[in-house]
Design a protein around this motif. Structure first.
Motif, mmCIF file in Angstrom:
data_model
loop_
_atom_site.group_PDB
_atom_site.id
_atom_site.type_symbol
_atom_site.label_atom_id
_atom_site.label_comp_id
_atom_site.label_asym_id
_atom_site.label_seq_id
_atom_site.Cartn_x
_atom_site.Cartn_y
_atom_site.Cartn_z
ATOM 1 N N VAL A 1 79.860 22.858 68.999
ATOM 2 C CA VAL A 1 79.908 21.457 69.408
ATOM 3 C C VAL A 1 80.966 21.325 70.487
ATOM 4 C CG1 VAL A 1 79.193 20.525 67.185
ATOM 5 C CG2 VAL A 1 81.620 20.896 67.637
ATOM 6 N N ASN A 2 80.862 20.249 71.265
ATOM 7 C CA ASN A 2 81.942 19.994 72.195
ATOM 8 C C ASN A 2 82.952 19.044 71.569
ATOM 9 O OD1 ASN A 2 80.965 17.388 72.389
ATOM 10 N ND2 ASN A 2 80.065 17.641 74.417
ATOM 11 N N ASN A 3 83.980 18.714 72.285
ATOM 12 C CA ASN A 3 85.065 17.931 71.713
ATOM 13 C C ASN A 3 84.646 16.509 71.357
ATOM 14 O OD1 ASN A 3 86.801 20.088 71.938
ATOM 15 N ND2 ASN A 3 87.430 19.544 74.026
ATOM 16 N N GLU A 4 83.539 16.051 71.933
ATOM 17 C CA GLU A 4 83.060 14.706 71.640
ATOM 18 C C GLU A 4 82.090 14.672 70.461
ATOM 19 O OE1 GLU A 4 85.022 15.057 75.078
ATOM 20 O OE2 GLU A 4 83.036 15.968 74.867
ATOM 21 N N GLY A 5 81.796 15.826 69.892
ATOM 22 C CA GLY A 5 80.925 15.864 68.726
ATOM 23 C C GLY A 5 79.468 16.091 69.032
ATOM 24 N N GLY A 6 79.087 16.181 70.319
ATOM 25 C CA GLY A 6 77.703 16.465 70.682
ATOM 26 C C GLY A 6 77.601 17.850 71.265
ATOM 27 N N PHE A 7 76.418 18.206 71.735
ATOM 28 C CA PHE A 7 76.243 19.515 72.339
ATOM 29 C C PHE A 7 76.538 19.415 73.824
ATOM 30 C CE2 PHE A 7 74.681 21.388 68.613
ATOM 31 C CZ PHE A 7 73.950 20.420 67.955
ATOM 32 N N GLY A 8 77.199 20.415 74.363
ATOM 33 C CA GLY A 8 77.522 20.355 75.771
ATOM 34 C C GLY A 8 78.095 21.657 76.274
ATOM 35 N N ILE A 9 78.418 21.680 77.550
ATOM 36 C CA ILE A 9 78.904 22.895 78.183
ATOM 37 C C ILE A 9 80.250 23.317 77.610
ATOM 38 C CG2 ILE A 9 79.745 23.824 80.372
ATOM 39 C CD1 ILE A 9 76.749 23.769 80.172
ATOM 40 N N THR A 10 81.130 22.351 77.325
ATOM 41 C CA THR A 10 82.458 22.693 76.806
ATOM 42 C C THR A 10 82.365 22.933 75.309
ATOM 43 O OG1 THR A 10 82.979 20.344 76.571
ATOM 44 C CG2 THR A 10 83.632 21.417 78.617
ATOM 45 N N ALA A 11 81.739 24.027 74.937
ATOM 46 C CA ALA A 11 81.429 24.288 73.533
ATOM 47 C C ALA A 11 82.614 24.895 72.806
ATOM 48 C CB ALA A 11 80.226 25.225 73.426
ATOM 49 N N THR A 12 82.790 24.483 71.569
ATOM 50 C CA THR A 12 83.741 25.096 70.657
ATOM 51 C C THR A 12 82.956 25.673 69.488
ATOM 52 O OG1 THR A 12 85.476 23.528 71.233
ATOM 53 C CG2 THR A 12 85.734 24.723 69.171
ATOM 54 N N TYR A 13 83.118 26.964 69.235
ATOM 55 C CA TYR A 13 82.348 27.607 68.175
ATOM 56 C C TYR A 13 83.044 27.394 66.834
ATOM 57 C CZ TYR A 13 79.867 29.683 71.992
ATOM 58 O OH TYR A 13 79.124 29.846 73.137
ATOM 59 N N ARG A 14 82.309 26.888 65.860
ATOM 60 C CA ARG A 14 82.881 26.609 64.543
ATOM 61 C C ARG A 14 83.019 27.878 63.717
ATOM 62 N NH1 ARG A 14 81.546 20.937 62.232
ATOM 63 N NH2 ARG A 14 81.153 19.714 64.091
ATOM 64 N N TYR A 15 82.083 28.809 63.877
ATOM 65 C CA TYR A 15 82.061 30.003 63.038
ATOM 66 C C TYR A 15 81.856 31.223 63.923
ATOM 67 C CZ TYR A 15 80.815 25.983 60.276
ATOM 68 O OH TYR A 15 80.785 24.728 59.755
ATOM 69 N N ASN A 16 82.300 32.358 63.469
ATOM 70 C CA ASN A 16 82.193 33.588 64.242
ATOM 71 C C ASN A 16 81.062 34.462 63.714
ATOM 72 O OD1 ASN A 16 84.352 33.195 66.104
ATOM 73 N ND2 ASN A 16 85.773 33.517 64.415
ATOM 74 N N ALA A 17 79.853 33.936 63.765
ATOM 75 C CA ALA A 17 78.678 34.689 63.314
ATOM 76 C C ALA A 17 78.058 35.428 64.497
ATOM 77 C CB ALA A 17 77.667 33.750 62.664
ATOM 78 N N TRP A 18 78.878 36.231 65.175
ATOM 79 C CA TRP A 18 78.404 36.970 66.339
ATOM 80 C C TRP A 18 77.752 38.280 65.905
ATOM 81 C CZ3 TRP A 18 78.768 34.297 70.747
ATOM 82 C CH2 TRP A 18 79.745 33.310 70.842
#
Length: 287
Positions: free
Chosen positions: A127-144
């Motif tokens: 999610v991005n910092n505003e709570g929606g999907f966007g380019i400035t993504a923050t990954y919640r989990y490390n399921a790489w």
């Protein structure tokens, strides 16, 4: 439905098979809703027992041809070889830990399939910092997905994308040959030859991509798509692609494009976004 399916299993190797999955040999692709593929590997992460890493899947030296999957939609989960983590993921606050460790897709020949030749994906909630999907993504989990190696595959006459990657950390894609991709999709369905999204620390090298579609929303040989960190395209060869060699979608951290060769392509760059998170490095390429 895959002709060969590995579901919720690990330490399996699929070798030396000839596989087809076609419900109408008189035509290429299908406009229906049935998703067909040659080999499918998937984890059902909705089941707690399977919401964990799965190890050692090898798909090697198979001949997959004439797969009559859906092509004229945005569905990418049908065609040749498809590896995925699946589930409803309705609650974005629920961690997703399912991923692949030691996945190898090598030495396969894939011909006349729709829509995608090879797709290897996991699932990362972001999610991005505003709570929606966007380019400035923050990954919640490390399921790489880890230790993913895709190499020495030959793909020809592919309905849409030849190779798609996502959700990998440290993936290597090398010595693959893709020709005549994007044959069945309409121009408005964006495809590319070899590309990735939602990935980090990826190296794509010594691949040859040629004879893409004459018109497509994207249609290039290669693509720096979205949500990427530390991606390197190097020593690749693109030729005879009317839509061009490369797309740069922007919003990424450290895109590197070096030592590649583009001959008789429609353009060097189909899209060239200036909206990068950090500098992109494009040097020592031959056009």
């Amino acid at each position: 439905m895959p002709a060969v399916l590995l579901e919720n299993v690990e330490y399996w190797e699929i070798r030396n098979l000839e596989i087809t999955n076609d419900n109408d040999f008189s035509k290429k692709g299908s406009t229906g809703s049935q998703l067909l593929s040659g080999i499918g590997v998937r984890i059902d992460a909705d089941q707690p027992a399977y919401n964990r890493p799965f190890h050692h899947i090898v798909i090697d030296n198979n001949y997959i041809h004439d797969v009559d999957g859906v092509y004229d939609t945005r569905h990418k989960e049908n065609g040749g070889i498809h590896v995925s983590v699946e589930g409803t993921f309705a609650n974005w606050d629920t961690p997703t830990y399912a991923k692949y460790v030691d996945l190898r897709i090598t030495n396969n020949v894939i011909e006349r399939v729709s829509r995608t030749g090879i797709r290897a994906a996991g699932h990362n909630n972001y999610v991005n910092n505003e709570g929606g999907f966007g380019i400035t993504a923050t990954y919640r989990y490390n399921a790489w997905n880890e230790q993913v190696y895709i190499a020495h595959n030959v793909l020809n006459d592919i309905g849409g994308d030849a190779i798609i990657l996502r959700d990998g950390d440290g993936t290597i894609v090398e010595h693959n040959t893709a020709s005549r991709f994007g044959n069945y999709v309409s121009g408005g369905n964006a495809i590319a030859g070899v590309w990735l999204a939602v990935s980090k620390n990826t190296i794509l090298q010594f691949n040859e991509v040629s004879h893409g579609p004459s018109y497509n929303q994207d249609g290039c040989a290669f693509d720096f798509d979205s949500y990427l960190t530390n991606t390197i395209y190097q020593y690749n060869y693109s030729h005879d692609n009317p839509m061009g060699m490369m797309l740069l979608m922007g919003g990424n951290d450290t895109d590197v494009m070096r030592y590649n060769v583009s001959i008789n392509d429609g353009s060097a760059f189909r899209h060239f976004s200036a909206n990068e998170k950090t500098g992109a490095y494009i040097y020592n390429n031959l056009f």
